[in-house]
Design an enzyme around this catalytic site. Structure first.
Site, PDB file in Angstrom:
ATOM      1  N   TYR A  53       0.988  -1.635  -0.093  1.00  0.00           N
ATOM      2  CA  TYR A  53      -0.538  -0.089  -0.060  1.00  0.00           C
ATOM      3  C   TYR A  53       1.142   1.459  -0.271  1.00  0.00           C
ATOM      4  CZ  TYR A  53      -4.389  -2.638   1.180  1.00  0.00           C
ATOM      5  OH  TYR A  53      -4.732  -3.714   1.448  1.00  0.00           O
ATOM      6  N   SER A 233     -13.544  -3.794   0.889  1.00  0.00           N
ATOM      7  CA  SER A 233     -14.714  -3.470  -1.006  1.00  0.00           C
ATOM      8  C   SER A 233     -15.899  -3.869   0.075  1.00  0.00           C
ATOM      9  CB  SER A 233     -14.404  -3.757  -1.824  1.00  0.00           C
ATOM     10  OG  SER A 233     -13.354  -3.445  -2.429  1.00  0.00           O
ATOM     11  N   PHE A 237     -15.341  -0.147  -4.368  1.00  0.00           N
ATOM     12  CA  PHE A 237     -14.521   1.484  -4.842  1.00  0.00           C
ATOM     13  C   PHE A 237     -15.351   2.094  -4.556  1.00  0.00           C
ATOM     14  CE2 PHE A 237     -10.573  -1.336  -4.795  1.00  0.00           C
ATOM     15  CZ  PHE A 237      -9.573  -0.376  -5.228  1.00  0.00           C
ATOM     16  N   THR A 241     -22.064   3.939  -3.471  1.00  0.00           N
ATOM     17  CA  THR A 241     -22.335   4.986  -2.655  1.00  0.00           C
ATOM     18  C   THR A 241     -23.425   5.875  -3.117  1.00  0.00           C
ATOM     19  OG1 THR A 241     -20.831   6.254  -3.493  1.00  0.00           O
ATOM     20  CG2 THR A 241     -19.999   5.502  -1.489  1.00  0.00           C
TER      21      THR A 241
END
Length: 344
Positions: A53, A233, A237, A241
């Site tokens: 990351y 997830s 991603f 929403t």
């Protein structure tokens, strides 16, 4: 906040885990520390990261996420009241800058653990995970598997033996897998039983309204063998929403990194539209419904939520407190029957 035991351990973890893959790319170190402070204030004690990351991964930012967390840990102290999870990256074309060779040999695992300990500024890692298998398989958007990786040499026994040594040395406490298949999990379990080697505690796989493939095979294994799902997830991603239904938002994760197409197919958008209608009809946001759905599944040990702002993080944590009604769950199943797993 609800707490559950990390399977096969005496460690209690919050049912919400803070995902950190934006730290160092979409989030500055100051913003990362603000998210960490807020999450802890809300009762989150479980933090997940990885050596590769932030995402999108690139050589210039490699290790930034672990280093941001490490600086925060050093400043905060009280390490023992937190559960820190990280991962070693498996073979992946284009990421050779991480380590040579990029594999799960004893040398690679030992080097990766030592570097993560250094970056995180800690003496031990609570949960050490294998980010994806060494072998080639259908993951990251691939639906089927037509053939197996005939070049792969089965190294799982060596992996577990190395983990056993690291556990005895006190450098890691427990282990898990990620982006793994039913066969892979059973192979780890087989060697655990036959050779008295460490047992995996968790499987970190995608799980959301747009990807419920974990239910095919892995759910039964997890329940029968007491292995918990760390669901990543849960918002696809950001697709779940609802903010992308009229086009990808420019400054969002999907807008900034258009190469991540897992959740942007036509079928995924149609399914999301249907889920949005259910949420609206029942007076909640799609975000809340999506996270609540994942949180409510019995095989889930913790839901990994990521955010780029404290406001988003607050909404995600609050969503985990919602219990969906049978009416909502029935409506969700109807959409799932119509658009099954559009984002494998």
């Amino acid at each position: 906040m609800n707490y559950r035991y990390l399977p096969n351990t005496d460690i209690k973890i919050s049912s919400v885990c803070l995902g950190t893959m934006t730290f160092g790319e979409q989030n500055t170190e100051v913003e990362a520390h603000q998210q960490l402070d807020f999450a802890i204030s809300e009762g989150v004690n479980f933090i997940d990261t990885a050596e590769m990351y932030p995402i999108a991964a690139r050589k210039e930012t490699l290790g930034f996420t672990e280093k941001y967390i490490g600086n925060w840990l050093a400043k905060r102290g009280k390490r023992d009241d937190l559960v820190i999870a990280t991962k070693i990256a498996g073979p992946n074309r284009g990421m050779e800058y991480i380590r040579q060779p990029l594999d799960f040999s004893k040398k690679s695992i030992t080097e990766a653990v030592e570097l993560s300990l250094k970056n995180l500024q800690t003496d031990y890692i609570d949960l050490y995970q294998f980010h994806w298998p060494e072998r080639v398989m259908n993951m990251f958007g691939k639906r089927g598997l037509q053939d197996v990786d005939h070049q792969w040499k089965d190294t799982v026994e060596e992996v577990l033996e190395t983990c056993q040594e690291l556990i005895k040395a006190g450098k890691i406490r427990h282990i898990g897998v990620s982006n793994e298949s039913a066969w892979g999990v059973l192979r780890y379990l087989e060697l655990h039983k036959l050779k008295n080697l460490p047992k995996i505690s968790t499987i970190q796989n995608p799980y959301s309204l747009l990807n419920r493939l974990y239910e095919v095979g892995l759910t039964e294994i997890g329940i029968r063998e007491n292995i918990g799902l760390l669901a990543y997830s849960p918002l696809g991603f950001g697709m779940l929403t609802g903010k992308h239904l009229k086009g990808l938002q420019a400054n969002s994760r999907l807008g900034l990194f258009p190469q991540f197409t897992r959740y942007t197919s036509e079928q995924a958008i149609k399914a999301t539209t249907n889920y949005q209608e259910i949420a609206t009809e029942h007076g909640m946001s799609l975000t809340a419904m999506a996270i609540a759905f994942v949180h409510q599944q019995k095989m889930v040990s913790s839901v990994i939520v990521g955010a780029t702002s404290v406001a988003q993080l607050k909404e995600n944590i609050e969503a985990s407190k919602i219990t969906l009604s049978n009416e909502v769950l029935t409506a969700i199943e109807k959409v799932h029957e119509k658009f099954p797993n559009p984002s494998p």
